[in-house]
Design an enzyme around this catalytic site. Structure first.
Site, PDB file in Angstrom:
ATOM      1  N   ARG A   7       0.823  -1.209   0.000  1.00 43.85           N
ATOM      2  CA  ARG A   7       0.000   0.000   0.000  1.00 43.85           C
ATOM      3  C   ARG A   7       0.861   1.265   0.000  1.00 43.85           C
ATOM      4  O   ARG A   7       0.468   2.290   0.550  1.00 43.85           O
ATOM      5  CB  ARG A   7      -0.970   0.013   1.189  1.00 43.85           C
ATOM      6  CG  ARG A   7      -2.088  -1.001   1.056  1.00 43.85           C
ATOM      7  CD  ARG A   7      -3.113  -0.851   2.158  1.00 43.85           C
ATOM      8  NE  ARG A   7      -4.083  -1.931   2.109  1.00 43.85           N
ATOM      9  CZ  ARG A   7      -4.834  -2.315   3.144  1.00 43.85           C
ATOM     10  NH1 ARG A   7      -4.715  -1.707   4.307  1.00 43.85           N
ATOM     11  NH2 ARG A   7      -5.687  -3.313   3.017  1.00 43.85           N
TER      12      ARG A   7
ATOM     13  N   ARG B 189      -2.874   6.466   1.260  1.00 46.74           N
ATOM     14  CA  ARG B 189      -3.376   7.555   2.091  1.00 46.74           C
ATOM     15  C   ARG B 189      -2.358   8.173   3.046  1.00 46.74           C
ATOM     16  O   ARG B 189      -2.620   9.227   3.616  1.00 46.74           O
ATOM     17  CB  ARG B 189      -4.576   7.048   2.893  1.00 46.74           C
ATOM     18  CG  ARG B 189      -5.783   6.723   2.038  1.00 46.74           C
ATOM     19  CD  ARG B 189      -6.879   6.086   2.851  1.00 46.74           C
ATOM     20  NE  ARG B 189      -6.499   4.753   3.311  1.00 46.74           N
ATOM     21  CZ  ARG B 189      -7.201   4.041   4.182  1.00 46.74           C
ATOM     22  NH1 ARG B 189      -8.301   4.552   4.709  1.00 46.74           N
ATOM     23  NH2 ARG B 189      -6.801   2.838   4.533  1.00 46.74           N
TER      24      ARG B 189
ATOM     25  N   ARG C  39      -7.291  12.700  -3.743  1.00 48.36           N
ATOM     26  CA  ARG C  39      -8.580  12.178  -3.259  1.00 48.36           C
ATOM     27  C   ARG C  39      -9.572  13.290  -2.970  1.00 48.36           C
ATOM     28  O   ARG C  39     -10.782  13.055  -2.922  1.00 48.36           O
ATOM     29  CB  ARG C  39      -8.368  11.325  -2.002  1.00 48.36           C
ATOM     30  CG  ARG C  39      -7.882   9.935  -2.289  1.00 48.36           C
ATOM     31  CD  ARG C  39      -8.964   9.041  -2.936  1.00 48.36           C
ATOM     32  NE  ARG C  39      -9.859   8.486  -1.935  1.00 48.36           N
ATOM     33  CZ  ARG C  39     -11.144   8.753  -1.822  1.00 48.36           C
ATOM     34  NH1 ARG C  39     -11.716   9.616  -2.656  1.00 48.36           N
ATOM     35  NH2 ARG C  39     -11.875   8.197  -0.878  1.00 48.36           N
TER      36      ARG C  39
ATOM     37  N   ASP D 231      -7.536  -2.242  -7.199  1.00 53.21           N
ATOM     38  CA  ASP D 231      -8.241  -2.819  -6.059  1.00 53.21           C
ATOM     39  C   ASP D 231      -8.340  -4.321  -6.233  1.00 53.21           C
ATOM     40  O   ASP D 231      -8.304  -4.835  -7.366  1.00 53.21           O
ATOM     41  CB  ASP D 231      -9.645  -2.214  -5.916  1.00 53.21           C
ATOM     42  CG  ASP D 231     -10.322  -2.647  -4.624  1.00 53.21           C
ATOM     43  OD1 ASP D 231      -9.974  -2.090  -3.564  1.00 53.21           O
ATOM     44  OD2 ASP D 231     -11.177  -3.549  -4.674  1.00 53.21           O
TER      45      ASP D 231
ATOM     46  N   TYR E 145     -15.985 -11.354  -0.526  1.00 50.23           N
ATOM     47  CA  TYR E 145     -16.810 -10.175  -0.786  1.00 50.23           C
ATOM     48  C   TYR E 145     -18.015 -10.511  -1.658  1.00 50.23           C
ATOM     49  O   TYR E 145     -19.108  -9.964  -1.459  1.00 50.23           O
ATOM     50  CB  TYR E 145     -15.963  -9.098  -1.469  1.00 50.23           C
ATOM     51  CG  TYR E 145     -14.866  -8.563  -0.588  1.00 50.23           C
ATOM     52  CD1 TYR E 145     -15.139  -7.684   0.452  1.00 50.23           C
ATOM     53  CD2 TYR E 145     -13.540  -8.962  -0.782  1.00 50.23           C
ATOM     54  CE1 TYR E 145     -14.130  -7.198   1.272  1.00 50.23           C
ATOM     55  CE2 TYR E 145     -12.521  -8.480   0.028  1.00 50.23           C
ATOM     56  CZ  TYR E 145     -12.827  -7.605   1.053  1.00 50.23           C
ATOM     57  OH  TYR E 145     -11.818  -7.135   1.860  1.00 50.23           O
TER      58      TYR E 145
END
Length: 349
Positions: free
Chosen positions: A33, A37, A46, A82, A157
């Site tokens: 990652r 963020r 973002r 993703d 999911y």
């Protein structure tokens, strides 16, 4: 007569040599990652774009992928996408709120039968375009990594419909309708095989298969339900001649099973003793990891100490330095720099 200058290994060289368990001048480093963020430049993007826009637009995804390499001399870029990026090819619509959400979960034989079998060029075309853009921008200086979710972790999911602690609907389906679940996992394995081949064709030097939710199962259930599909994935992607990294999260009881599979590398979370794992797997498989991401949150001094301890404990050959899971949004930039400084200071004979 002048002596020609010595060739300095690029980050790509270091990564590919380490994953092949060849000697390197130092260990390679990348961070799960790393495009995300914790970076102020990502947060600025973002403010203008949704996650779906960033991951679904090739130019934006490429920009995000390259952001951490503009700031840190990391040895690999991992494409910004993703886990669910290829799922649209099955004919399913996925929203993010903030994690993946499906309007209609996949739980019946009819649901599985209705899933499309996409052609390779129909699977996440924006991801493939982003890979080509990044490959060109890297110019061979860093390795380019693709990735995919494991069939089991994507099924979590699809069956549950959204993230849910323990994914009870998935585990219930495994007990009540094992044939339906196996059919779903078979379709997802087909999808992931095609998806990974497409990433290799688009320029990925290696891929990482994330089995984020493997730890939900007992060892015996994992062996029966999941292992055959990962084994087929490895068998049908071997011919590409590119390294495959298996990452298992929160599954200490499953690590021996993953270690037995014929991947070129095994990545584990911070709960594992990487030095002990090296003694178990021998010298023929590379290992990746595995600093606790929380250590970076504790600051650069703590990060520096932990990184030095990791290098001292784990044999250098065949070791790719990384975290034991994704870097968290509250990790300070200075901690990442401290990690880079420790790894770059290593000098191997």
């Amino acid at each position: 007569m002048t002596t020609p200058p010595s060739t300095v290994a690029t980050g790509r060289d270091l990564f590919l040599d380490a994953i092949a368990c060849r000697p390197t001048a130092r260990r390679p480093l990348w961070v799960m990652r790393q495009a995300g963020r914790y970076l102020p430049e990502y947060r600025a993007l973002r403010e203008k774009h949704t996650f779906e826009q960033l991951s679904g637009n090739a130019e934006l995804a490429a920009q995000v992928t390259l952001q951490p390499l503009a700031r840190f001399p990391l040895d690999a870029a991992i494409i910004f996408a993703d886990l669910m990026s290829p799922v649209e090819g099955l004919g399913l619509e996925v929203k993010f709120a903030p994690g993946p959400v499906l309007a209609k979960p996949v739980r019946t034989a009819a649901d599985v039968a209705a899933l499309r079998t996409p052609a390779r060029d129909e699977i996440a075309p924006a991801v493939m375009k982003a890979l080509r853009i990044v490959k060109n921008e890297l110019g061979g200086r860093q390795a380019l990594l693709g990735f995919a979710g494991s069939p089991w972790s994507i099924a979590a999911y699809l069956v549950q419909g959204r993230s849910n602690p323990g994914f009870p609907a998935l585990r219930a389906l495994a007990v009540a309708e094992p044939t339906i679940l196996d059919a779903l996992l078979t379709k997802l394995t087909d999808l992931i095989i095609a998806y990974v081949h497409a990433q290799f064709e688009a320029g990925a030097d290696a891929i990482q298969l994330f089995d984020t939710w493997a730890g939900l199962l007992s060892r015996s259930d994992w062996t029966r339900i999941v292992r055959p599909h990962i084994a087929r994935f490895l068998d049908e992607t071997r011919g590409a001649g590119r390294p495959r990294i298996l990452f298992v999260q929160d599954g200490s009881h499953l690590v021996p099973g993953y270690a037995e599979l014929p991947s070129e590398a095994l990545a584990v979370d911070w709960r594992e003793d990487l030095a002990a794992l090296r003694r178990v797997v021998g010298t023929g498989k590379s290992l990746q990891g595995n600093l606790d991401p929380a250590i970076l949150v504790a600051g650069p001094a703590a990060t520096r100490t932990a990184a030095q301890s990791l290098l001292a404990a784990v044999p250098a050959r065949g070791h790719i330095v990384n975290l034991g899971h994704g870097i968290t949004p509250d990790a300070p930039i200075e901690s990442v720099q401290a990690l880079v400084d420790v790894v770059h200071a290593e000098q191997l004979s």
